[in-house]
Structures are given as C-alpha cells and as structure tokens.
Design an enzyme around this catalytic site. Structure first.
Site, PDB file in Angstrom:
ATOM      1  CB  SER A  70      35.316  37.292  35.591  1.00 55.71           C
ATOM      2  OG  SER A  70      36.090  36.874  36.745  1.00 55.71           O
ATOM      3  CB  SER A  71      40.321  38.859  37.305  1.00 61.21           C
ATOM      4  OG  SER A  71      39.736  38.650  38.714  1.00 61.21           O
ATOM      5  CB  CYS A  72      37.904  33.646  37.244  1.00 54.58           C
ATOM      6  SG  CYS A  72      36.509  33.644  35.873  1.00 54.58           S
ATOM      7  CE1 TYR A 100      30.487  33.679  34.988  1.00 55.00           C
ATOM      8  CE2 TYR A 100      32.859  34.174  35.573  1.00 55.00           C
ATOM      9  CZ  TYR A 100      31.472  34.591  35.328  1.00 55.00           C
ATOM     10  OH  TYR A 100      31.382  35.945  35.179  1.00 55.00           O
ATOM     11  CE  LYS A 120      31.262  35.967  31.937  1.00 58.97           C
ATOM     12  NZ  LYS A 120      30.210  37.039  31.442  1.00 58.97           N
ATOM     13  CG  HIS A 136      32.420  36.782  45.298  1.00 65.82           C
ATOM     14  ND1 HIS A 136      31.528  37.235  44.286  1.00 65.82           N
ATOM     15  CD2 HIS A 136      32.740  35.354  44.957  1.00 65.82           C
ATOM     16  CE1 HIS A 136      31.528  36.195  43.177  1.00 65.82           C
ATOM     17  NE2 HIS A 136      32.205  35.015  43.559  1.00 65.82           N
TER      18      HIS A 136
END
Length: 327
Positions: free
Chosen positions: A112-114, A141, A145, A184
């Site tokens: 994920s881009s997070c 989270y 990742k 989202h």
C-alpha cells in the site's frame, strides 16, 4: 499427465476473496498455462504458521501472489492497532517464509502507498521509503507492509530469491468495501450519492474543502500490472530496483481534486442536487501522488479512464445491493 498439464504453472493467490486477490483471479483465470490454487480463510488461516507450512508442503507451487491482508479504515486502524500489526506481520512472515522453505521460485508481495512518510515529497518515489514519519492513524498497518517488503528484499539478498513487491496507490473497483463507517473515499461517495438520489435529497455535504488531490487506480488495472510484473524476466526486474529499494509503485501518475471527484461521482450516480463542502472539517494531506515512472518505463500502464472505472464500479455496487438503482 498430458504435455499441456505438465507445462502449466501452479499459482497460489493468497487472499483471493478480497478486492485485489479477486481481481488477480479474474486476470489469471483465462490463461491456459495457469492452474489456480485458492484457499479461503475457512480452509487456511494465514496467521497460523503450522497450517501455512502444511499447505505449502502439500502443493508444488510455482508462483505466489500475496494479496491477503487485514484491512480497514481510520476508525478500525485506531481501534485495533495490535490486531492490524500482528495479523499483517504474521501473514507476511508465514507466507513469504514458507515460500522460501518450500522452494517457490517467484512471489509478488502487494502492499500500500501508506508505507511512505506522511510528509513525503510529491510525487512519491520508491526511494522515499523510511525517510520520515508515517501517518499515525495507520502506522501499525504500514509497518507490517514495510516489513513485507524487507522480508522479500532480505530473502533475495541472502538466498538469491526472486521475490518482488508492488505498492499500489488508492484502489477502487468491484469488491470494494462500502461499509458506511470504514470505507475509503470512492466507495463512500458512491454510496452517499446513490442514497441521496434514491431519497431525493437536495444536497450532499462532504468533509473538507475539496481542494485536496488524490490518485486512484482501478483494481483490475492493478491486477494487470501485478501479472505483468510477475512475468518480467528477472534481469528486467532487477534493472528497475536495487537490493536496498526492491519495490515498485503502481498507479496512474495523475491525480484529481476531491471536489472534481465528487462532481464526477454525482454524474455517474445521477445525483443532480447541490454538493456542499464543509471546510471546517480536515482535508488530510493536501496531495498524495505516486511516482510511477519506473513501472511505466516497462510499458505497464493503466487502461481505464476514471469515469469509465467509476461507472463500472457503480454498476457492481448496484448489483451487489440486489437493487438496480442506475439511471
């Protein structure tokens, strides 16, 4: 065994019932040289190391797409941080470790881009990983990742594995989460405008100024990118990454303001009332755009325009509800 059967590769998709995993299933299901290996949560608990080891021991697996994850919105991440970091770490440790121990030649880890710093420079390049503080609301989270990326990176460095990582931008499409509290922005707005039209509401109020910019990728375009990345020759993949930065971003390379997105979703759903932006509510980060130049240099780009993707997602949403509320 026939020659055709012998030439087939067995591909395990971990998390095949989720939005990303099911898109990869759709992408691979028609390929004659692929035998899909699928196991739902009721058949295989990916957090159970012994169960994962036994599963890999009982199947000759050629490729793994690791799309499984415990996911949720800001509220869920804030309420259950221990669950998010534990389960996502366990999934990565168990699946990537078992793939190595059972000599699976190739694996693709989807994140994920997070993973990137909250205040990363825009557009966000792969090299910005671990250069700043993460967004606090989903830090557990994100750390899990990042650990998945580093697991792949470390098995590659120490054991010569070919385990790859792909980090997508904000995703939407069939199978998305339309929960009224945990969804989202795209599923949330599709549902709100859908219900507003159904109830003949005169206006829809949206948090924030609407000026913030976001990037969106249809999940089927991500699935195409994932399969293309998996199929790249090892030498081609290695030219795009380094031992210390071994992942690629996946996105469109373009963004849209939330104001323009809301206008587009109103059009898609047939809502003709007023759209009001409550600027007293927070906008979040002003912009979040991935640098996808490395992926695009490989000829891997999206095929769906945003409006067409939103139309298809809205149709899926209406069908999923069991009530066709389309125009």
């Amino acid at each position: 065994m026939t020659e055709a059967a012998a030439n087939k590769k067995t591909v395990f998709i971990a998390g095949h019932r989720g939005m990303v995993g099911s898109a990869i299933v759709r992408q691979l299901s028609g390929q004659a040289d692929v035998t899909l290996l699928l196991a739902g949560r009721d058949e295989l608990n990916l957090c159970d190391q012994a169960a994962v080891e036994a599963f890999f021991a009982s199947h000759a697996i050629d490729e793994v797409y690791l799309a499984a994850a415990r996911v949720g919105g800001i509220q869920a991440n804030n309420q259950f941080p221990a669950d998010f970091i534990h389960d996502n770490l366990a999934i990565a440790l168990n699946v990537i470790g078992a793939a190595h121990r059972h000599d699976v030649p190739r694996l693709l880890f989807l994140g994920s881009s997070c993973i990137y710093p909250r205040l990363a420079e825009q557009p966000i390049s792969e090299a910005q990983l671990l250069t700043g503080h993460l967004e606090p609301t989903n830090e557990p989270y994100a750390i899990a990742k990042i650990a998945g990326i580093k697991l792949c990176e470390s098995y590659n460095r120490q054991h010569g594995r070919d385990y790859r990582s792909l980090m997508p931008t904000n995703l939407y499409g069939p199978g998305d989460n339309f929960h009224p509290e945990n969804s989202h922005v795209i599923p949330a707005l599709l549902q709100r405008f859908h219900l507003a039209r159904q109830q003949s509401a005169q206006r829809v109020t949206i948090w924030g100024s609407g000026a913030q910019l976001r990037e969106f990728l249809h999940v089927d375009d991500l699935a195409i990118a994932a399969v293309n990345v998996m199929n790249l020759p090892a030498a081609t993949w290695r030219r795009q990454v380094t031992p210390q930065c071994s992942h690629l971003n996946a996105g469109t390379g373009t963004d849209i303001s939330i104001r323009d997105l809301a206008t587009l979703i109103a059009k898609v759903t047939g809502f003709s009332g007023e759209i009001v932006f409550d600027a007293s509510k927070p906008d979040g980060a002003p912009r979040k755009l991935l640098d996808v130049s490395k992926l695009h240099s490989l000829g891997i780009t999206q095929t769906r325009a945003l409006e067409a993707g939103l139309e298809a997602t809205y149709h899926w949403y209406c069908d999923h509800l069991g009530t066709d509320m389309r125009r």
